[in-house]
Design a protein around this motif. Structure first.
Motif, PDB file in Angstrom:
ATOM      1  N   ASP A 126      44.570 112.188 -18.780  1.00 29.30           N
ATOM      2  CA  ASP A 126      45.887 111.538 -18.770  1.00 29.30           C
ATOM      3  C   ASP A 126      46.522 111.620 -17.381  1.00 29.30           C
ATOM      4  OD1 ASP A 126      45.667 110.850 -21.442  1.00 29.30           O
ATOM      5  OD2 ASP A 126      46.805 112.591 -22.150  1.00 29.30           O
ATOM      6  N   GLY A 127      46.424 112.782 -16.753  1.00 30.83           N
ATOM      7  CA  GLY A 127      46.962 112.944 -15.404  1.00 30.83           C
ATOM      8  C   GLY A 127      46.256 112.059 -14.398  1.00 30.83           C
ATOM      9  N   GLU A 128      44.960 111.935 -14.542  1.00 32.14           N
ATOM     10  CA  GLU A 128      44.184 111.091 -13.628  1.00 32.14           C
ATOM     11  C   GLU A 128      44.555 109.620 -13.801  1.00 32.14           C
ATOM     12  OE1 GLU A 128      41.814 110.502 -10.426  1.00 32.14           O
ATOM     13  OE2 GLU A 128      42.438 112.419 -11.253  1.00 32.14           O
ATOM     14  N   LYS A 129      44.826 109.205 -15.025  1.00 31.82           N
ATOM     15  CA  LYS A 129      45.263 107.821 -15.258  1.00 31.82           C
ATOM     16  C   LYS A 129      46.572 107.547 -14.528  1.00 31.82           C
ATOM     17  CE  LYS A 129      43.003 107.213 -19.734  1.00 31.82           C
ATOM     18  NZ  LYS A 129      43.190 107.132 -21.186  1.00 31.82           N
ATOM     19  N   GLU A 130      47.503 108.496 -14.590  1.00 27.79           N
ATOM     20  CA  GLU A 130      48.779 108.347 -13.872  1.00 27.79           C
ATOM     21  C   GLU A 130      48.547 108.311 -12.366  1.00 27.79           C
ATOM     22  OE1 GLU A 130      51.455 111.447 -15.122  1.00 27.79           O
ATOM     23  OE2 GLU A 130      51.229 110.916 -17.235  1.00 27.79           O
ATOM     24  N   HIS A 131      47.683 109.197 -11.898  1.00 28.19           N
ATOM     25  CA  HIS A 131      47.366 109.278 -10.473  1.00 28.19           C
ATOM     26  C   HIS A 131      46.782 107.953  -9.972  1.00 28.19           C
ATOM     27  CE1 HIS A 131      46.109 111.324  -6.767  1.00 28.19           C
ATOM     28  NE2 HIS A 131      44.933 110.729  -6.910  1.00 28.19           N
ATOM     29  N   MET A 132      45.829 107.424 -10.714  1.00 29.31           N
ATOM     30  CA  MET A 132      45.207 106.160 -10.337  1.00 29.31           C
ATOM     31  C   MET A 132      46.222 105.010 -10.375  1.00 29.31           C
ATOM     32  SD  MET A 132      42.046 106.929  -9.697  1.00 29.31           S
ATOM     33  CE  MET A 132      41.284 105.341  -9.732  1.00 29.31           C
ATOM     34  N   ALA A 133      47.135 105.064 -11.332  1.00 29.59           N
ATOM     35  CA  ALA A 133      48.130 103.995 -11.457  1.00 29.59           C
ATOM     36  C   ALA A 133      49.053 103.955 -10.249  1.00 29.59           C
ATOM     37  CB  ALA A 133      48.929 104.171 -12.748  1.00 29.59           C
ATOM     38  N   TRP A 134      49.541 105.119  -9.793  1.00 32.29           N
ATOM     39  CA  TRP A 134      50.451 105.068  -8.647  1.00 32.29           C
ATOM     40  C   TRP A 134      49.714 104.662  -7.380  1.00 32.29           C
ATOM     41  CZ3 TRP A 134      50.470 107.480  -3.979  1.00 32.29           C
ATOM     42  CH2 TRP A 134      49.836 108.709  -3.826  1.00 32.29           C
ATOM     43  N   GLU A 135      48.452 105.100  -7.234  1.00 31.01           N
ATOM     44  CA  GLU A 135      47.703 104.676  -6.047  1.00 31.01           C
ATOM     45  C   GLU A 135      47.466 103.168  -6.069  1.00 31.01           C
ATOM     46  OE1 GLU A 135      45.236 108.624  -4.784  1.00 31.01           O
ATOM     47  OE2 GLU A 135      44.365 107.370  -6.347  1.00 31.01           O
ATOM     48  N   ALA A 136      47.091 102.632  -7.211  1.00 31.09           N
ATOM     49  CA  ALA A 136      46.896 101.180  -7.325  1.00 31.09           C
ATOM     50  C   ALA A 136      48.206 100.450  -7.043  1.00 31.09           C
ATOM     51  CB  ALA A 136      46.362 100.821  -8.713  1.00 31.09           C
ATOM     52  N   GLN A 137      49.296 100.985  -7.554  1.00 27.80           N
ATOM     53  CA  GLN A 137      50.612 100.379  -7.319  1.00 27.80           C
ATOM     54  C   GLN A 137      50.952 100.382  -5.831  1.00 27.80           C
ATOM     55  OE1 GLN A 137      53.943 102.689  -8.739  1.00 27.80           O
ATOM     56  NE2 GLN A 137      55.128 100.839  -9.167  1.00 27.80           N
ATOM     57  N   TYR A 138      50.738 101.489  -5.152  1.00 28.58           N
ATOM     58  CA  TYR A 138      51.054 101.571  -3.724  1.00 28.58           C
ATOM     59  C   TYR A 138      50.147 100.648  -2.913  1.00 28.58           C
ATOM     60  CZ  TYR A 138      54.332 105.509  -4.104  1.00 28.58           C
ATOM     61  OH  TYR A 138      55.419 106.313  -4.376  1.00 28.58           O
ATOM     62  N   LEU A 139      48.873 100.567  -3.269  1.00 30.07           N
ATOM     63  CA  LEU A 139      47.979  99.643  -2.569  1.00 30.07           C
ATOM     64  C   LEU A 139      48.414  98.196  -2.792  1.00 30.07           C
ATOM     65  CD1 LEU A 139      44.551 101.395  -3.235  1.00 30.07           C
ATOM     66  CD2 LEU A 139      45.782 101.245  -1.043  1.00 30.07           C
ATOM     67  N   ASN A 140      48.911  97.897  -3.988  1.00 34.44           N
ATOM     68  CA  ASN A 140      49.441  96.573  -4.282  1.00 34.44           C
ATOM     69  C   ASN A 140      50.690  96.300  -3.442  1.00 34.44           C
ATOM     70  OD1 ASN A 140      49.485  94.067  -5.750  1.00 34.44           O
ATOM     71  ND2 ASN A 140      51.197  94.917  -6.929  1.00 34.44           N
ATOM     72  N   TYR A 141      51.565  97.297  -3.311  1.00 38.26           N
ATOM     73  CA  TYR A 141      52.757  97.139  -2.467  1.00 38.26           C
ATOM     74  C   TYR A 141      52.365  96.824  -1.031  1.00 38.26           C
ATOM     75  CZ  TYR A 141      55.773  99.337  -6.052  1.00 38.26           C
ATOM     76  OH  TYR A 141      56.466  99.646  -7.191  1.00 38.26           O
TER      77      TYR A 141
END
Length: 155
Positions: A126-141
């Motif tokens: 679950d923590g890794e899913k959150e971690h991956m989500a914020w990294e993907a979000q920042y790369l998208n930004y």
């Protein structure tokens, strides 16, 4: 691929070493980004570093509960080395590991007969899913805003 119990325990211990190494890396990223005024990104890296340190401690605690003695842990817990990048985009890209969730899921299955260990691994998924989500979000930004605008937004 089905892991033996011995392979699973070794992989479990290696997670602790990986998280100790990641934690050091992310504390360094946090300090560097803060020095450059990118406080939002620095706060995120610091949060990640603290979570990884806690997870590494959980691995060690569980290994001791499973009967590992300190001398047994020496080889298993050799700290992993990670690259220390100055560029925030490289920091995020280098940390983004799309196969991590699958690897953790396979490890969790190897502990079907050990509920406390499996429960820890499921929590980490679950923590890794959150971690991956914020990294993907920042790369998208970065892609949408442009790199300079992204860095300005991180101040």
């Amino acid at each position: 691929m089905i892991m033996t119990k011995e392979e699973a325990l070794k992989k479990f211990a290696q997670l602790g070493a990986v998280w100790f190494g990641n934690s050091k890396q992310h504390f360094a990223f946090s300090a560097y980004n803060r020095l450059n005024g990118w406080n939002k990104l620095a706060d995120k890296w610091k949060e990640e570093a603290e979570e990884e340190w806690d997870e590494a401690e959980e691995v060690l605690q569980r290994l001791v509960e499973l009967g590992c003695k300190p001398a047994d842990l020496q080889e298993l817990m050799k700290t992993q080395e990670f690259p220390f990048c100055d560029d925030p985009k490289q920091q995020i890209e280098g940390d983004y590991e799309p196969t991590a969730i699958q690897q953790l899921s396979e490890l969790a299955e190897a502990f079907n007969d050990d509920y406390p260990t499996k429960k820890l691994i499921l929590k980490w998924i679950d923590g890794e899913k959150e971690h991956m989500a914020w990294e993907a979000q920042y790369l998208n930004y970065i892609e949408k805003l442009g790199y300079e605008n992204f860095l300005a937004a991180m101040m």
